[in-house]
Design an enzyme around this catalytic site. Structure first.
Site, PDB file in Angstrom:
ATOM      1  CG  ASN A  90      -1.859   1.132   1.287  1.00  0.00           C
ATOM      2  OD1 ASN A  90      -1.457   2.262   1.018  1.00  0.00           O
ATOM      3  ND2 ASN A  90      -3.106   0.888   1.633  1.00  0.00           N
ATOM      4  NE  ARG A 117      -9.366   8.553   4.106  1.00  0.00           N
ATOM      5  CZ  ARG A 117      -9.609   7.647   5.058  1.00  0.00           C
ATOM      6  NH1 ARG A 117      -8.819   6.607   5.205  1.00  0.00           N
ATOM      7  NH2 ARG A 117     -10.617   7.801   5.880  1.00  0.00           N
ATOM      8  CG  HIS A 157       0.706   6.339   4.724  1.00  0.00           C
ATOM      9  ND1 HIS A 157      -0.140   7.391   5.034  1.00  0.00           N
ATOM     10  CD2 HIS A 157       0.049   5.211   5.078  1.00  0.00           C
ATOM     11  CE1 HIS A 157      -1.246   6.898   5.580  1.00  0.00           C
ATOM     12  NE2 HIS A 157      -1.154   5.588   5.622  1.00  0.00           N
ATOM     13  CD  GLU A 172      -7.222  -6.214   2.838  1.00  0.00           C
ATOM     14  OE1 GLU A 172      -7.298  -6.189   1.599  1.00  0.00           O
ATOM     15  OE2 GLU A 172      -6.463  -5.476   3.495  1.00  0.00           O
ATOM     16  NE  ARG A 181      -7.677  11.504   5.203  1.00  0.00           N
ATOM     17  CZ  ARG A 181      -8.237  10.974   6.298  1.00  0.00           C
ATOM     18  NH1 ARG A 181      -7.516  10.214   7.102  1.00  0.00           N
ATOM     19  NH2 ARG A 181      -9.488  11.210   6.583  1.00  0.00           N
ATOM     20  CG  HIS A 182      -3.523   8.985   1.449  1.00  0.00           C
ATOM     21  ND1 HIS A 182      -4.370   8.281   0.644  1.00  0.00           N
ATOM     22  CD2 HIS A 182      -3.765   8.554   2.721  1.00  0.00           C
ATOM     23  CE1 HIS A 182      -5.098   7.468   1.376  1.00  0.00           C
ATOM     24  NE2 HIS A 182      -4.766   7.606   2.653  1.00  0.00           N
ATOM     25  CG  HIS A 196      -5.642  -1.385   9.154  1.00  0.00           C
ATOM     26  ND1 HIS A 196      -5.261  -0.773  10.322  1.00  0.00           N
ATOM     27  CD2 HIS A 196      -6.097  -0.411   8.350  1.00  0.00           C
ATOM     28  CE1 HIS A 196      -5.492   0.525  10.212  1.00  0.00           C
ATOM     29  NE2 HIS A 196      -5.995   0.772   9.019  1.00  0.00           N
ATOM     30  N   GLY A 197      -2.169  -2.374   9.800  1.00  0.00           N
ATOM     31  CA  GLY A 197      -1.327  -2.246  10.979  1.00  0.00           C
ATOM     32  C   GLY A 197      -0.218  -3.281  11.090  1.00  0.00           C
ATOM     33  CD  GLU A 209      -7.008  -0.085   0.871  1.00  0.00           C
ATOM     34  OE1 GLU A 209      -7.179   0.959   1.524  1.00  0.00           O
ATOM     35  OE2 GLU A 209      -6.209  -0.958   1.188  1.00  0.00           O
ATOM     36  CB  THR A 229      -5.832   4.706   9.423  1.00  0.00           C
ATOM     37  OG1 THR A 229      -5.687   3.631   8.487  1.00  0.00           O
ATOM     38  CG2 THR A 229      -5.992   4.138  10.829  1.00  0.00           C
ATOM     39  CB  THR A 230      -9.611   1.978   6.972  1.00  0.00           C
ATOM     40  OG1 THR A 230      -9.137   2.697   5.835  1.00  0.00           O
ATOM     41  CG2 THR A 230     -10.978   1.404   6.682  1.00  0.00           C
ATOM     42  CG  HIS A 239      -8.151   4.269   0.826  1.00  0.00           C
ATOM     43  ND1 HIS A 239      -8.347   4.167   2.184  1.00  0.00           N
ATOM     44  CD2 HIS A 239      -9.351   4.626   0.312  1.00  0.00           C
ATOM     45  CE1 HIS A 239      -9.613   4.446   2.472  1.00  0.00           C
ATOM     46  NE2 HIS A 239     -10.237   4.735   1.360  1.00  0.00           N
TER      47      HIS A 239
END
Ligand code: PXP
Length: 251
Positions: free
Chosen positions: A10, A48, A13, A154, A52-53, A197-198, A73, A103-104, A46
């Site tokens: 992903n 959004r 960032h 997922e 934002r990114h 995630h994470g 995403e 974040t999600t 993603h």
């Protein structure tokens, strides 16, 4: 069970850092190409609602330039549906989205949102975009995903990773047991199972070792590690840990 577990990177960032100064660098496409060269099996981005990114132009650049599958995403909105149908990524992962979240946070409510999700899943499916639903490791959500006709789910590993980070071993074990059970159930009813995630070097092993999980999507930690190691070596280390965790699977 197959031994090889796909690793999707992903790159959101990279775009976060770029947007901090408003210019074009660092380039998410360049990161995607480096990830591809480092052996990533796919790229995840993603788009959004608040941009934002990742920006719309990033999606177009990725579609045009990468040779590995793109997993878009997206929130379950008409705007995102139209973008996906135009961009035609290999896959679309439908995620819940709240403007105020960092974040999600949490999975999609596939059960409660059934009526809204059904036409979206159908439209993406008809366009040959492989649909996945980002859900909590919850049997009712998995059954709802199956009823919606999504071929992939997922599983959200955020709560598991948070418990690990907090050093709360009973909670970590509880979340891990739920993820294992969810993966088993989903595979049993014919769904392809992904997770993410994470995830970090410290938390990936137990998740990667779950035989039914075919793909992990990892972003924030690896982009952070890339500052210290470089993106290629950061990805290579994650790949090494995933392969080590799956020794014996599919043998
Ligand atoms: N999978 C999904 C569906 C996500 O929404 C995210 C975060 O955008 C990830 C995986 C990657 O999470 P992280 O950046 O924490 O590795």
């Amino acid at each position: 069970m197959t031994a090889h577990q796909r690793l999707g990177i992903n790159i959101d960032h990279v775009a976060t850092v770029r947007n901090a100064r408003g210019g074009d660098a660092p380039s998410p496409l360049r990161a995607a190409l480096m990830a591809q060269a480092a052996g990533a099996d796919g790229i995840t981005a993603h788009l959004r609602e608040d941009r934002r990114h990742i920006r719309d132009s990033d999606i177009a650049d990725l579609v045009a330039n990468i040779d590995i599958p793109l997993n878009l995403e997206m929130a379950a909105t008409d705007e995102m549906r139209d973008i996906a149908l135009k961009a035609r990524p290999h896959a679309a992962c439908i995620v819940p989205e709240k403007r105020e979240e960092r974040t999600t946070e949490g999975g999609l409510d596939a059960e409660g949102g059934f009526k809204t999700l059904q036409p979206l899943v159908e439209a993406l499916y008809d366009a040959d975009i492989r649909v996945s639903l980002f859900i909590e490791p919850d049997i009712r959500q998995i059954d709802a995903a199956r009823a919606l006709g999504a071929p992939v789910i997922e599983l959200h590993t955020g709560a598991y990773c948070e418990a690990a980070l907090a050093g709360d071993e009973p909670a970590r074990q509880g979340h891990l047991a739920r993820i294992r059970e969810a993966a088993r159930h989903a595979a049993h009813i014919g769904l392809e199972v992904h997770a993410g995630h994470g995830l970090t070097y410290d938390t990936v092993t137990d998740i990667a070792a779950i035989p039914e999980i075919r793909e992990l999507n990892i972003g924030h930690f690896l982009i952070g590690e890339a500052i210290f190691l470089g993106l290629g070596p950061a990805i290579a280390e994650m790949r090494r840990l995933m392969d080590a965790a799956r020794t014996g699977i599919g043998a």
